[in-house]
Design a protein around this motif. Structure first.
Motif, mmCIF file in Angstrom:
data_model
loop_
_atom_site.group_PDB
_atom_site.id
_atom_site.type_symbol
_atom_site.label_atom_id
_atom_site.label_comp_id
_atom_site.label_asym_id
_atom_site.label_seq_id
_atom_site.Cartn_x
_atom_site.Cartn_y
_atom_site.Cartn_z
ATOM 1 N N GLU A 46 -7.559 3.228 -3.861
ATOM 2 C CA GLU A 46 -8.595 3.253 -2.827
ATOM 3 C C GLU A 46 -8.637 4.606 -2.150
ATOM 4 O O GLU A 46 -7.780 5.446 -2.361
ATOM 5 C CB GLU A 46 -8.285 2.178 -1.781
ATOM 6 C CG GLU A 46 -8.504 0.770 -2.276
ATOM 7 C CD GLU A 46 -8.358 -0.207 -1.142
ATOM 8 O OE1 GLU A 46 -9.243 -0.227 -0.275
ATOM 9 O OE2 GLU A 46 -7.355 -0.932 -1.102
ATOM 10 N N ARG A 65 -5.684 -1.414 -7.405
ATOM 11 C CA ARG A 65 -6.803 -0.561 -7.020
ATOM 12 C C ARG A 65 -6.265 0.775 -6.571
ATOM 13 O O ARG A 65 -5.183 0.850 -5.994
ATOM 14 C CB ARG A 65 -7.529 -1.140 -5.796
ATOM 15 C CG ARG A 65 -8.453 -2.278 -6.013
ATOM 16 C CD ARG A 65 -8.920 -2.806 -4.667
ATOM 17 N NE ARG A 65 -7.803 -3.252 -3.864
ATOM 18 C CZ ARG A 65 -7.286 -4.463 -3.942
ATOM 19 N NH1 ARG A 65 -7.814 -5.325 -4.755
ATOM 20 N NH2 ARG A 65 -6.260 -4.799 -3.190
ATOM 21 N N ASP A 77 0.865 -1.191 0.000
ATOM 22 C CA ASP A 77 0.000 0.000 0.000
ATOM 23 C C ASP A 77 0.891 1.227 0.000
ATOM 24 O O ASP A 77 1.849 1.293 0.770
ATOM 25 C CB ASP A 77 -0.865 0.045 1.276
ATOM 26 C CG ASP A 77 -1.992 -0.974 1.242
ATOM 27 O OD1 ASP A 77 -2.368 -1.386 0.126
ATOM 28 O OD2 ASP A 77 -2.477 -1.352 2.316
ATOM 29 N N ARG A 124 -6.285 8.190 -2.609
ATOM 30 C CA ARG A 124 -5.173 8.399 -1.672
ATOM 31 C C ARG A 124 -4.231 7.209 -1.646
ATOM 32 O O ARG A 124 -3.032 7.365 -1.535
ATOM 33 C CB ARG A 124 -5.712 8.570 -0.247
ATOM 34 C CG ARG A 124 -6.232 9.925 0.087
ATOM 35 C CD ARG A 124 -6.449 10.003 1.599
ATOM 36 N NE ARG A 124 -7.374 11.069 1.935
ATOM 37 C CZ ARG A 124 -8.679 10.940 1.921
ATOM 38 N NH1 ARG A 124 -9.223 9.793 1.581
ATOM 39 N NH2 ARG A 124 -9.470 11.960 2.239
ATOM 40 N N VAL A 125 -4.815 6.010 -1.686
ATOM 41 C CA VAL A 125 -3.996 4.809 -1.495
ATOM 42 C C VAL A 125 -3.934 4.018 -2.789
ATOM 43 O O VAL A 125 -4.960 3.667 -3.363
ATOM 44 C CB VAL A 125 -4.608 3.912 -0.383
ATOM 45 C CG1 VAL A 125 -3.788 2.638 -0.228
ATOM 46 C CG2 VAL A 125 -4.668 4.662 0.927
ATOM 47 N N SER A 147 -2.988 0.486 -4.127
ATOM 48 C CA SER A 147 -2.919 -0.788 -3.422
ATOM 49 C C SER A 147 -2.618 -1.920 -4.404
ATOM 50 O O SER A 147 -3.269 -2.039 -5.436
ATOM 51 C CB SER A 147 -4.257 -0.995 -2.714
ATOM 52 O OG SER A 147 -4.410 -2.310 -2.298
#
Lengths: 411, 455
Positions: free
Chosen positions: B204, B202, B184, B208-209, B211
């Motif tokens: 997420e 992804r 992450d 922001r993240v 992944s």
């Protein structure tokens, strides 16, 4: 000489194996196969070794209910099997399921959550021990609420404040719906129960009265008033699907959404709270979704099956399942399990879903509809919800049609 | 003898005729192409869906991370670095994986170093939710994140700069091999993910993240992740062996057994009905044809009870016995045998051959086209047989055939299925039958013509 030894040992092993009683278990396929097989291997079978009993689980893929009814009529059903609350009553009434009062004392039965046990009791007989259960709760995506600068849903929310929060999120974030609305009594019914409405009145009829109408109008207005979008319009079939893809700010699901989000949105910061209150009655409503372990009346090893049943619902077994975050325990004592108090979003989800079955949950009714097939009974209401949400009928028209259909069904 | 009168008007010159020919060809091929697109289109879209992390994404994209050759190359290389396994990757002792990620930062905003973590990830469904897999998080050490470059750029009409960060993930010391290396990378909300060594599975938390299911996935583990999961997640809870191969093998066994019994019984019955004389033959044939009109659902209860009494429920042999021969197969063989000239059998009779010899040494070799067609039709029918499998094999996961096995993924999360697994497993189950069709399509066409036109 050595060969004789080996042969003798093999024979001894064979005779020991043949003396073992095998108790067959049957239930849902998919994930349940993995869970129950592991539970049986790690907890149940070691506990039953001294009695020379071995349990074996068989998961049924596809339509479990059809498979079970087939097997019961052909006499090939397992010794213990799942019975879903949704269609439990007609099955218990058929005499194919063994009442458990003979095998369990009142004291042994009293350790189970009363609501759950009552759901499997018919005419004073207990026909199944609750395996585990689920209720509905509101899951909300904290990031979306933060970004829209709207306070999180909480347990003091009424329908109105809840709807208002959803509207504000949907207005602030153009690409996100407040809630993915589904035309399904399995979600809407929780709101209807909060008003005091019940599926069957004292005369055993289903009457869509003013209370029902109030819940119906509120639920179907979510899409119209910009607090939600119709799930199918977003290509999803359940509220959790949109929620996992960050296309809806809240979902209304049970603890089963935990595993889904763990796979599809592992980093989502979500919280869980109770279903909002009806502003008029200041009550909540909820469903209990549960499955029982029931005994086959035609089983040849009822005593052994009762022992397996005891092991399957023992505190050790339920703790094993709870500690893996797989399902909620049906024993009241485990409400105080330290596992629920652990921090983390999944533990919070499990805790709130568990609370949903207690007095905090308000009007909590098992997910079953008298002696009728649940699917049949729900169909007119689902059709009415769909017709109003998609703008095909007015509320008056939809409810009148549903009432006519229910009058035909419920005699 | 009326002389043909040429109508004045268009001159039938060569060019006109050629144009006509081309126009006709264009129509025919255009129609064929349209049909092909119509039939292949859904398959193509479903196939793309089976490669995605979220097959239900809307609007549907035809180009995404798993279809980019750049990512294939990176996944191959990272798998090699992570566990010396470029196909399915992993994270093994001694691994040292350099990784870069770039963010777009608008002018006026100060770039912030993103936070890199190797999280603990447990599967949410399937056996992964039960068994604890080795977690890379316990052994991975992420180096300090360094900024390695900035350049000005305009993204989405906004001027700003692209900032690139670099770090390494190392597995020091000894320990078990982890099957995957989840990753992450979190950056503040204003910083937009731009690119990385390997595109994430992804984005997420509103971008922001970023992944990754695995930062050392290997080519198959990245581009065909759902296909790899099909083998990993449907396992026997007691032995840990993959169910999917078992189901494929079961299906083959049932198909081969049913093809053999069908060929034997249908050719014997068809020959008897075509050539032998016995009272009531026509009534018998009419009855056989009549049974073709009875749906399996109407007689399944009686079949179920018979199989129960034979002790064949939950076993593959129950499937074989139930489907051993069909009236349709008898009908096809009878029609074919009737098209063989009688003189051949008479010649064999004069040469002293018994009816048995005649049948096996002369007639059967001549019936190859019909037998070939029957083989294909039966095999394909059995391969896709869901209803009988659901009735007979219910509850014995080790004995499932593929169509029943596919429904295993349908309720992965209780209320919802895992569409990635469903699509991937459906495609895997199609491969053998497609190969069969391509190799034997000649017989398909012949099978249809022998059963429909002759006799």
């Amino acid at each position: 000489m050595k060969r004789w030894w080996v042969a003798g040992l093999a024979l001894a092993a064979l005779s020991m194996a043949s003396a073992q009683t095998v108790v067959r278990l049957q239930g849902f396929g998919g994930n349940d196969t993995a869970i129950i097989s592991s539970l049986v291997r790690e907890v149940v079978n070691p506990a039953l070794q001294k009695d020379n009993i071995r349990a074996e689980y068989q998961g049924v893929e596809g339509d479990y209910r059809a498979a079970l009814l087939n097997a019961l009529s052909a006499g090939t059903a397992a010794d213990l099997f799942y019975v879903d609350i949704f269609w439990s009553e007609p099955l218990f009434a058929s005499g194919r399921v063994e009442p458990l009062n003979r095998y369990f004392t009142q004291q042994e039965l009293s350790v189970f959550n009363r609501n759950l046990l009552n759901a499997f009791t018919l005419r004073g007989n207990v026909y199944g021990l609750p395996k585990d259960f689920n209720t509905l709760a509101v899951q909300f995506n904290k990031d979306l609420f933060d970004e829209a600068k709207v306070p999180y849903p909480n347990q003091t929310d009424t329908w109105d404040t809840f709807k208002d929060k959803l509207k504000r999120v949907q207005a602030a974030l153009k690409d996100v719906a407040g809630l993915c609305v589904v035309a399904d009594h399995a979600r809407f019914g929780a709101f209807a129960y909060a008003t005091g409405w019940r599926p069957f009145n004292a005369q055993g009829r289903t009457v869509l009265d003013a209370n029902f109408r109030r819940a119906f109008e509120w639920y179907t207005s979510l899409v119209k008033d910009g607090a939600g979008k119709y799930a199918q319009d977003l290509g999803e079939g359940w509220t959790g699907g949109c929620f996992g893809a960050e296309r809806a700010a809240v979902a209304i699901e049970g603890a089963w959404i935990g595993g889904f989000l763990r796979d599809k949105a592992p980093n989502m910061r979500y919280g869980t709270t109770l279903i909002p209150l009806d502003p008029v009655t200041k009550q909540r409503g909820n469903f209990i979704f549960t499955v029982s372990w029931s005994m086959n009346a035609a089983s040849r090893n009822k005593e052994a099956a009762a022992k397996v049943l005891r092991a399957l619902t023992s505190p050790e077994a339920q703790n094993w399942i709870l500690s893996r975050g797989l399902a909620l325990p049906s024993r009241s004592a485990l409400a105080n399990s330290p596992i629920f108090q652990r921090p983390g979003k999944e533990n919070e989800l499990n805790r709130v879903v568990f609370q949903g079955s207690t007095s905090v949950g308000g009007a909590v009714l098992p997910f079953k509809f008298g002696s009728l097939d649940g699917g049949e009974w729900m169909r007119p209401i689902n059709e009415a919800l769909l017709a109003v949400i998609t703008g095909k009928k007015s509320v008056d028209q939809a409810l009148a049609d549903a009432q006519a259909e229910l009058n035909r069904l419920v005699r | 003898m009326a002389a043909q009168v040429m109508k004045p008007g268009r001159k039938l010159d060569e060019r006109y005729l050629a144009r006509q020919r081309w126009a006709r060809a264009a129509w025919v091929y255009g129609a064929m192409l349209a049909l092909a697109v119509f039939f292949i289109g859904p398959f193509y879209v479903a196939y793309l869906g089976s490669l995605k992390d979220n097959p239900l994404e809307w609007p549907f994209r035809y180009s995404f991370a798993q279809t980019q050759p750049k990512n294939w190359a990176a996944a191959w290389r990272l798998g090699q670095l992570g566990a010396s396994n470029p196909w399915t990757g992993g994270f093994a002792p001694g691994a040292n994986i350099p990784f870069q990620v770039s963010y777009f930062v608008e002018d006026g905003q100060e770039p912030q170093t993103p936070v890199v973590t190797v999280p603990t990830r447990r599967a949410g469904a399937g056996l992964g939710a039960i068994f604890d897999e080795v977690q890379a998080a316990q052994y991975a050490r992420v180096s300090e994140v360094q900024e390695v470059g900035r350049r000005s750029a305009v993204v989405g009409g906004q001027p700003g700069q692209i900032v690139t960060y670099s770090f390494t993930i190392a597995y020091e010391g000894q320990g078990p091999r982890a099957p995957r290396l989840p990753l992450d990378i979190e950056a503040p909300r204003g910083q937009v993910y731009y690119s990385a060594t390997l595109d994430p599975n992804r984005l997420e938390r509103r971008g922001r993240v970023a992944s990754w299911d695995s930062a050392a996935p290997g080519l198959l583990g990245y581009a065909f992740r759902n296909y790899v999961r099909v083998f990993n997640e449907a396992r026997d809870p007691n032995t840990g062996a993959s169910f999917f191969l078992r189901w494929t093998l079961n299906t083959f066994l049932v198909c081969v057994a049913v093809v053999l019994t069908t060929l034997l019984f249908a050719s014997l019955a068809g020959y008897a009905l075509a050539r032998m004389y016995f009272p009531g033959k026509n009534y018998l044939f009419a009855f056989v044809v009549f049974t073709m009109t009875v749906p399996a659902q109407a007689i399944f209860i009686s079949n179920y009870l018979v199989l129960r009494d034979l002790g064949l429920l939950s076993s593959l042999w129950g499937m074989v016995v139930w489907s051993a021969v069909g009236a349709g197969a008898v009908f096809i063989m009878k029609q074919f045998f009737e098209s063989i000239p009688r003189e051949i059998e008479e010649a064999a009779l004069i040469d002293g051959a018994s009816p048995i010899t005649t049948f096996f040494r002369i007639i059967i070799p001549m019936a190859t086209p019909a037998l070939g067609a029957l083989t294909i039709l039966t095999f394909q029918g059995m391969w896709n047989e869901f209803f009988k499998a659901a009735v007979v094999l219910s509850g014995q996961q080790g004995n499932y055939t593929l169509p029943l096995g596919l429904s295993f993924f349908r309720n992965a999360y209780g209320v919802a299925g895992d569409w990635g697994l469903m699509l991937a497993s459906a495609f895997l189950s199609m491969i053998p039958i497609i190969i069969l069709f391509v190799v034997f399509q000649r017989y398909f066409v012949e099978g249809v013509s022998t059963s429909a036109l002759k006799g």
